[in-house]
Design an enzyme around this catalytic site. Structure first.
Site, mmCIF file in Angstrom:
data_model
loop_
_atom_site.group_PDB
_atom_site.id
_atom_site.type_symbol
_atom_site.label_atom_id
_atom_site.label_comp_id
_atom_site.label_asym_id
_atom_site.label_seq_id
_atom_site.Cartn_x
_atom_site.Cartn_y
_atom_site.Cartn_z
ATOM 1 N N ASP A 69 39.683 42.671 10.475
ATOM 2 C CA ASP A 69 39.611 43.018 9.061
ATOM 3 C C ASP A 69 41.061 43.038 8.562
ATOM 4 O OD1 ASP A 69 39.536 44.246 6.654
ATOM 5 O OD2 ASP A 69 38.668 46.146 7.369
ATOM 6 N N ILE A 70 41.401 42.071 7.729
ATOM 7 C CA ILE A 70 42.823 41.943 7.384
ATOM 8 C C ILE A 70 43.278 42.983 6.346
ATOM 9 C CG2 ILE A 70 43.177 39.536 8.043
ATOM 10 C CD1 ILE A 70 42.645 38.666 5.270
ATOM 11 N N GLU A 109 42.130 11.847 -10.521
ATOM 12 C CA GLU A 109 41.188 12.031 -9.404
ATOM 13 C C GLU A 109 39.794 11.612 -9.848
ATOM 14 O OE1 GLU A 109 42.066 15.641 -6.808
ATOM 15 O OE2 GLU A 109 42.305 16.400 -8.831
ATOM 16 N N HIS A 164 52.597 20.491 -8.653
ATOM 17 C CA HIS A 164 52.821 19.132 -8.157
ATOM 18 C C HIS A 164 53.569 18.261 -9.169
ATOM 19 C CE1 HIS A 164 50.019 20.608 -5.319
ATOM 20 N NE2 HIS A 164 48.910 20.246 -5.933
HETATM 21 C C1 BG6 Z 1 45.395 20.599 -5.069
HETATM 22 C C2 BG6 Z 1 44.534 20.949 -6.248
HETATM 23 O O1 BG6 Z 1 46.601 21.306 -5.112
HETATM 24 O O2 BG6 Z 1 45.665 19.205 -5.090
HETATM 25 C C3 BG6 Z 1 43.268 20.140 -6.241
HETATM 26 O O3 BG6 Z 1 44.231 22.325 -6.206
HETATM 27 C C4 BG6 Z 1 43.555 18.672 -6.145
HETATM 28 O O4 BG6 Z 1 42.478 20.408 -7.385
HETATM 29 C C5 BG6 Z 1 44.510 18.403 -5.002
HETATM 30 O O5 BG6 Z 1 42.335 17.984 -5.938
HETATM 31 C C6 BG6 Z 1 44.955 16.965 -5.004
HETATM 32 O O6 BG6 Z 1 45.664 16.716 -3.838
HETATM 33 P P1 BG6 Z 1 45.789 15.250 -3.265
HETATM 34 O O7 BG6 Z 1 46.683 15.384 -2.088
HETATM 35 O O8 BG6 Z 1 44.398 14.786 -2.953
HETATM 36 O O9 BG6 Z 1 46.395 14.446 -4.381
#
Ligand code: BG6
EC number: 1.1.1.49
Length: 511
Positions: free
Chosen positions: A93-94, A224, A248
């Site tokens: 249990d953390i 995506e 990102h």
């Molecule tokens: C994640 C996001 O950080 O990156 C996701 O939370 C997204 O929603 C994903 O799908 C995309 O990563 P990659 O490596 O598939 O481009």
């Protein structure tokens, strides 16, 4: 590169040891590091989770994960047998100090057995709300207090907004030194993303052109095809700006926009990235209306399959206002980039899964070739393909063979698979290897995280106080809402969408 016997004995403790991230990413990455001989000779994984499962069952489940998600495909029996010896499942249990005292005993016994004080890595593969709690228990029990040997790894999202990110930084920095904290942005571990620095700073050819005098505009596309999948509870609170742009995409802007660092040390690189974040123009309320567009996907078709609208996905509010698409025009207000627009576009359920950065150069200053000799008039482009295609394409004008002077654009292509025979490692392999080595260049420092939040806060605030009028506003399988086209068309440009394979079989076609 160090020999495995020279690598420091290491114990990796994964909180959330039976969770999705561990199953899909961490275990396959650690297994591949084992196959490639990058794990220390003395190495242990403590997978900590609350579920009551036997070791054998745990191993079996994670072998399935490796078989499904490893870039190498199915594991060989021999390699898996070797690897599974390192794994210990710890049911705990953390939220209770007792569990950490139990870990302390395991650490002490292992140190005794190995006759050395092993490095400890604590990987928080848990819901964000548990991070502070775990950090507090690590503090109470003193099991992560050696700033040279103990590291903690924190996954994104790092906070929900600027205030909560500051608060989390404060809590973590109250317990650990900054050099112990590894904040992950998995994009930074991607080969093609790391290559942006190599490309810019290991070549004399491009850097003289890398500025406002030669570059007209920059585009970053991270699209995506998947929808929200099974992550609605997180995504409903996050949306595309928090999920993709705050981390990102702003990191990609840093890599494209930064000044050359003096060396590759973590702080030299991070200082230069921070300068970019500092210089990104902050939006007023009115700027948000002019520079940012949001969208949410409706039902539609992806690769011949009919898919649901976001609001019809499991666990999504049927009046949800979360954005699944965002397009933003940024500016970097500094000497190098003044006036160069950077358009970013990201979303779920778009036509293609593809990430690339397009650098569009200015037209030549004086045109000596009359328009009749040019079959197509294209400006020079450099396309840095991050995924799924990996490479760089340079698009330029050339004389077409023949007796007369005719011009036609051609492409020069660097494609990873033609140039390098070895399979690129997954981003998590690179990042876990760096944590084991204590190398922090590819991780986010606290000030970067906070700057990145401060850039997007005006967008989030304005959107939160002005609900979208017509969600959903783009069909699944499209390139997003028409407002995103209008955003860029306003400046006389259009979104570059490249679907050509990265080889010489096809020339890039611009619109
Ligand atoms: C994640 C996001 O950080 O990156 C996701 O939370 C997204 O929603 C994903 O799908 C995309 O990563 P990659 O490596 O598939 O481009």
């Amino acid at each position: 590169m160090k020999n495995i016997s020279e690598l420091e004995p290491t114990i990796v403790t994964i909180f959330g040891g039976d969770g999705d991230l561990t199953w899909r990413k961490l275990m396959p990455a650690l297994f591949n590091l084992h196959i490639d001989g990058f794990l220390p000779e003395k190495f242990k994984i403590l997978s900590v989770d609350m579920k009551d499962i036997a070791q054998e069952e745990y191993n079996k489940r994670h072998l399935e994960g490796v078989n499904k998600f490893s870039r190498r495909g199915k594991a060989t029996k021999k390699k898996w047998k070797e690897f599974e010896k390192c794994i210990t499942y710890v049911q705990a249990d953390i939220t209770n100090d007792k569990s950490y005292n139990n870990l302390k005993n395991i650490f002490n016994e292992t140190d005794k057995e190995w006759d050395v004080e092993a490095s400890r890595i604590f990987y928080m593969a848990v819901s964000p709300y548990l991070i502070k709690e775990i950090a507090g228990h690590l503090d109470n029990t003193g099991i992560a207090e050696n700033s040279q040997k103990h590291r903690i790894v924190v996954e994104k999202p790092f906070g929900h907004d600027l205030e909560s990110a500051r608060e989390l930084n404060k809590v973590l920095q109250g317990i650990f030194s900054e050099c112990q904290i590894y904040r992950i942005d998995h994009y930074l571990g991607k080969e093609t993303v790391q290559n942006i620095m190599a490309f810019r700073f290991a070549n004399a050819l491009f850097e003289p052109l890398w500025n406002r005098n030669f570059i007209e505009q920059i585009q970053i596309n991270v699209s995506e095809q998947v929808g929200v999948e099974n992550r609605a509870s997180y995504y409903e609170q996050a949306g595309a700006v928090r999920d993709m742009i705050q981390n990102h995409i702003l990191q990609l802007i840093c890599l494209v926009g930064m000044e050359p660092p003096v060396d590759l040390n973590a702080n030299s690189v991070r200082d230069k990235k921070l300068e970019v974040l500092n210089a990104i123009r902050r939006f007023s309320e009115n700027d948000v209306y002019v520079n940012a567009v949001r969208g949410q996907y409706d039902k539609g078709w992806i690769e011949g399959q009919e898919v649901k609208a976001y609001r019809d996905e499991d666990n999504v509010d049927n009046e949800s206002l979360s954005e699944t698409f965002a397009a933003v025009r940024f500016y970097i207000d500094n000497w190098r980039w003044q006036g160069v627009p950077i358009y970013v576009r990201t979303g779920k359920r778009l036509q293609e899964k593809t990430s690339y950065i397009t650098i569009q150069f200015k037209e030549v200053p004086h045109k000596i070739f009359p328009s009749g000799v040019r079959e197509l008039v294209d400006q020079n482009l450099m396309v840095i393909s991050i995924q799924p295609q990996m490479g760089i394409r340079i698009h330029f004008e050339a004389k077409k063979t023949g007796l007369d002077m005719r011009l036609k654009p051609v492409d020069m292509i660097f494609n990873y698979s033609d140039s390098y025979k070895n399979d690129p490692p997954d981003a998590y392999e690179t990042l876990l290897n760096d944590v084991i080595l204590g190398e922090a260049t590819l991780f986010m420092r606290s000030d970067q995280i906070e700057e990145a939040w401060s850039i997007i806060m005006p967008i989030l605030d304005v959107w939160a106080s002005n609900p979208p009028q017509k969600f959903p506003n783009y069909q699944s399988g499209s390139w997003g809402p028409p407002e995103a086209e209008a955003l860029i068309a306003h400046d006389g440009f259009y979104w570059h969408t490249f679907t050509e394979p990265l080889d010489n079989s096809s020339r890039l076609t611009t619109k």
